[in-house]
Scaffold this motif. Structure first.
Motif, mmCIF file in Angstrom:
data_model
loop_
_atom_site.group_PDB
_atom_site.id
_atom_site.type_symbol
_atom_site.label_atom_id
_atom_site.label_comp_id
_atom_site.label_asym_id
_atom_site.label_seq_id
_atom_site.Cartn_x
_atom_site.Cartn_y
_atom_site.Cartn_z
ATOM 1 N N ASP A 230 0.489 -8.185 -7.068
ATOM 2 C CA ASP A 230 1.030 -9.083 -6.136
ATOM 3 C C ASP A 230 1.536 -8.534 -4.759
ATOM 4 O O ASP A 230 1.652 -7.447 -4.772
ATOM 5 N N VAL A 231 1.375 -9.446 -4.055
ATOM 6 C CA VAL A 231 1.628 -9.018 -2.509
ATOM 7 C C VAL A 231 3.070 -9.173 -2.130
ATOM 8 O O VAL A 231 3.448 -10.652 -2.044
ATOM 9 N N THR A 232 3.651 -8.411 -1.923
ATOM 10 C CA THR A 232 5.199 -8.535 -1.714
ATOM 11 C C THR A 232 5.661 -7.515 -0.545
ATOM 12 O O THR A 232 4.643 -7.608 0.559
ATOM 13 N N GLY A 233 6.560 -6.742 -0.607
ATOM 14 C CA GLY A 233 7.046 -5.915 0.471
ATOM 15 C C GLY A 233 6.102 -4.924 1.113
ATOM 16 O O GLY A 233 6.419 -4.591 2.549
ATOM 17 N N PHE A 234 5.231 -4.480 0.670
ATOM 18 C CA PHE A 234 4.227 -3.372 1.402
ATOM 19 C C PHE A 234 3.064 -4.346 1.960
ATOM 20 O O PHE A 234 2.128 -3.672 2.682
ATOM 21 N N GLY A 235 3.041 -5.635 2.044
ATOM 22 C CA GLY A 235 2.044 -6.356 2.680
ATOM 23 C C GLY A 235 0.609 -6.090 2.083
ATOM 24 O O GLY A 235 0.521 -5.468 1.100
ATOM 25 N N LEU A 236 -0.291 -7.144 2.482
ATOM 26 C CA LEU A 236 -1.590 -7.095 1.723
ATOM 27 C C LEU A 236 -2.211 -5.795 1.934
ATOM 28 O O LEU A 236 -2.701 -5.356 0.955
ATOM 29 N N LEU A 237 -2.071 -4.941 3.056
ATOM 30 C CA LEU A 237 -2.747 -3.983 3.110
ATOM 31 C C LEU A 237 -2.037 -2.761 2.313
ATOM 32 O O LEU A 237 -2.796 -1.933 1.866
ATOM 33 N N GLY A 238 -0.836 -2.684 2.258
ATOM 34 C CA GLY A 238 -0.129 -1.586 1.743
ATOM 35 C C GLY A 238 -0.500 -1.795 0.017
ATOM 36 O O GLY A 238 -0.868 -0.849 -0.601
ATOM 37 N N HIS A 239 -0.163 -3.067 -0.527
ATOM 38 C CA HIS A 239 -0.610 -3.228 -1.707
ATOM 39 C C HIS A 239 -2.038 -2.950 -2.304
ATOM 40 O O HIS A 239 -2.571 -2.520 -3.130
ATOM 41 N N LEU A 240 -3.218 -3.327 -1.290
ATOM 42 C CA LEU A 240 -4.642 -3.056 -1.365
ATOM 43 C C LEU A 240 -4.841 -1.658 -1.445
ATOM 44 O O LEU A 240 -5.700 -1.228 -2.287
ATOM 45 N N HIS A 241 -4.293 -0.876 -0.582
ATOM 46 C CA HIS A 241 -4.236 0.424 -0.472
ATOM 47 C C HIS A 241 -3.955 1.183 -1.779
ATOM 48 O O HIS A 241 -4.640 2.013 -2.214
ATOM 49 N N LYS A 242 -3.022 0.867 -2.240
ATOM 50 C CA LYS A 242 -2.660 1.298 -3.541
ATOM 51 C C LYS A 242 -3.500 0.935 -4.610
ATOM 52 O O LYS A 242 -3.806 1.812 -5.633
ATOM 53 N N LEU A 243 -3.940 -0.319 -4.862
ATOM 54 C CA LEU A 243 -5.163 -0.587 -5.719
ATOM 55 C C LEU A 243 -6.428 0.205 -5.470
ATOM 56 O O LEU A 243 -6.832 0.734 -6.536
ATOM 57 N N ALA A 244 -6.786 0.307 -4.159
ATOM 58 C CA ALA A 244 -7.838 0.987 -3.747
ATOM 59 C C ALA A 244 -7.821 2.422 -4.517
ATOM 60 O O ALA A 244 -8.789 2.872 -4.991
ATOM 61 N N ARG A 245 -6.994 3.003 -3.980
ATOM 62 C CA ARG A 245 -6.369 4.485 -4.199
ATOM 63 C C ARG A 245 -6.474 4.746 -5.897
ATOM 64 O O ARG A 245 -7.081 5.749 -6.341
ATOM 65 N N ALA A 246 -5.708 3.921 -6.448
ATOM 66 C CA ALA A 246 -5.521 3.898 -8.010
ATOM 67 C C ALA A 246 -6.897 3.876 -8.641
ATOM 68 O O ALA A 246 -7.450 4.319 -9.813
ATOM 69 N N SER A 247 -7.602 2.961 -8.152
ATOM 70 C CA SER A 247 -8.895 2.711 -8.749
ATOM 71 C C SER A 247 -10.242 3.605 -8.395
ATOM 72 O O SER A 247 -11.487 3.285 -8.740
ATOM 73 N N GLY A 248 -9.887 4.322 -7.269
ATOM 74 C CA GLY A 248 -11.190 5.476 -6.670
ATOM 75 C C GLY A 248 -12.104 4.511 -6.007
ATOM 76 O O GLY A 248 -13.133 4.851 -6.299
ATOM 77 N N VAL A 249 -11.780 3.352 -5.326
ATOM 78 C CA VAL A 249 -12.779 2.612 -4.687
ATOM 79 C C VAL A 249 -12.250 2.453 -3.052
ATOM 80 O O VAL A 249 -10.973 2.806 -2.976
ATOM 81 N N THR A 250 -12.786 1.817 -2.326
ATOM 82 C CA THR A 250 -12.639 1.334 -0.947
ATOM 83 C C THR A 250 -12.606 -0.137 -0.871
ATOM 84 O O THR A 250 -13.463 -0.833 -1.660
ATOM 85 N N ALA A 251 -11.756 -0.548 -0.199
ATOM 86 C CA ALA A 251 -11.609 -2.098 -0.389
ATOM 87 C C ALA A 251 -11.837 -2.621 1.240
ATOM 88 O O ALA A 251 -11.613 -2.110 2.390
ATOM 89 N N ARG A 252 -12.990 -3.496 1.327
ATOM 90 C CA ARG A 252 -13.148 -4.267 2.476
ATOM 91 C C ARG A 252 -12.375 -5.560 2.899
ATOM 92 O O ARG A 252 -12.502 -6.412 1.739
ATOM 93 N N VAL A 253 -11.720 -5.795 3.894
ATOM 94 C CA VAL A 253 -11.074 -6.952 4.066
ATOM 95 C C VAL A 253 -11.779 -7.728 5.271
ATOM 96 O O VAL A 253 -12.177 -7.089 6.253
#
Length: 338
Positions: A230-253
């Motif tokens: 969910d997108v909360t205090g770290f903003g969309l970029l912050g939470h997406l960074h965590k998701l991409a890092r944990a998943s071993g991928v890069t995210a394009r927005v």
């Protein structure tokens, strides 16, 4: 409207920050809990499926075949002046962590800090009443809790839910090639900041924050999603960074595809940007390729949301696609914004 004033001051004036913008910055938080990761697993009932390793939205423990317990806690300072609405927002935000994991909330307990010599207890009762209303809407029991006398008001819940361990949505399960769906518009943070400074009420922001992520979670699971946050205090970029890092991928927005609440861009242009939002952007900037994207756009993408929507790796019917997951880059970049 519920009571919001005390001694001539608005409720938000008793808080140094507001909502999820008052979170400890993500970089500091990760450093603080680093020593807790990888501890020896205790002997006892249950198997820990999701813990601290990737900073997911909630802890998940399998307790029996076909059943997992989802546990979370979330609380924050006043984000709006209306006490009842603050209670509703805080409750929806706490429940969101369970929905983000693909679970169903079962029971919550209140967490309340209150300056009893500064604010009337009738206001505290309004906060609790708002939390109860949202818990009832979610079909979640609300039973008891804990309260302390504190110089700054804070409210939230500890929530326990259940999930199918074979159908969890985790932040480390993203796969290159999947689209990214966003289930609520951004802009909550800048509107809340404007509200705190001016007293203007933004009904569209309150509606977004009090809206449950229940239907979005169910739709994501029905679409076969296995990765979300969910997108909360770290903003969309912050939470997406965590998701991409944990998943071993890069995210394009695709910045142009991201929806915003009415008034969000005006609030940004007027300078209503929280310190939390700026810290979010500073944290992700070293991991972001955003060549040609204006600073204002990046601030909106990093805007500290309170009770925001779900960010799902997969296409969820009825919600906009705002980007995609691609193979990991070799230079450490987890986010590409265009």
């Amino acid at each position: 409207m519920a009571m919001a004033m005390a001694g001539g001051r608005r409720l938000t004036q008793y808080a140094h920050g507001g909502g999820c913008a008052c979170k400890i910055p993500p970089g500091e938080l990760e450093s603080m809990v680093a020593a807790l990761i990888g501890e020896q697993v205790p002997q006892g009932p249950g198997e820990l499926l999701v813990g601290l390793d990737d900073g997911d939205d909630a802890a998940v423990v399998r307790i029996a075949a076909g059943t997992a317990v989802v546990a979370t806690a979330d609380f924050f300072t006043p984000v709006v002046d209306d006490a009842y609405d603050w209670g509703r927002i805080a409750a929806a935000n706490a429940l969101s962590d369970v929905y983000a994991m693909g679970g169903v909330p079962v029971v919550g307990v209140n967490l309340l800090a209150w300056p009893r010599d500064l604010l009337p207890m009738e206001l505290a009762a309004e906060v609790l009443r708002g939390g109860l209303a949202v818990a009832r809407e979610a079909g979640c029991h609300l039973a008891g809790g804990h309260s302390v006398d504190d110089p700054e008001p804070k409210y939230g819940m500890a929530v326990t839910g259940v999930a199918d361990p074979r159908r969890l949505m985790r932040n480390d399960a993203g796969v290159a090639g999947l689209p990214l769906s966003l289930t609520k518009p951004l802009g909550i943070g800048v509107l809340n900041s404007r509200h705190k400074h001016t007293g203007e009420v933004f009904a569209q922001a309150v509606a977004a924050m009090t809206g449950l992520n229940r239907d979005a979670s169910a739709a994501a699971l029905a679409a076969g999603a296995a990765c979300a946050t969910d997108v909360t205090g770290f903003g969309l970029l912050g939470h997406l960074h965590k998701l991409a890092r944990a998943s071993g991928v890069t995210a394009r927005v695709d910045a142009a595809a991201v929806p915003y609440l009415d008034g969000a861009r005006d609030a940004l242009a007027a300078g209503y940007v929280s310190g939390g939002t700026r810290r979010n952007l500073d944290w992700v900037r070293p991991h972001t390729d955003s060549a040609g994207v204006h600073q204002d756009e990046l601030l909106l993408l990093a805007d500290a949301q309170t009770s925001g929507g779900l960010l799902v790796a997969g296409e969820v019917p009825g919600y906009p696609v705002v980007g995609e997951l691609v193979p990991a880059r070799g230079d450490g970049i987890t986010l590409v914004v265009r």
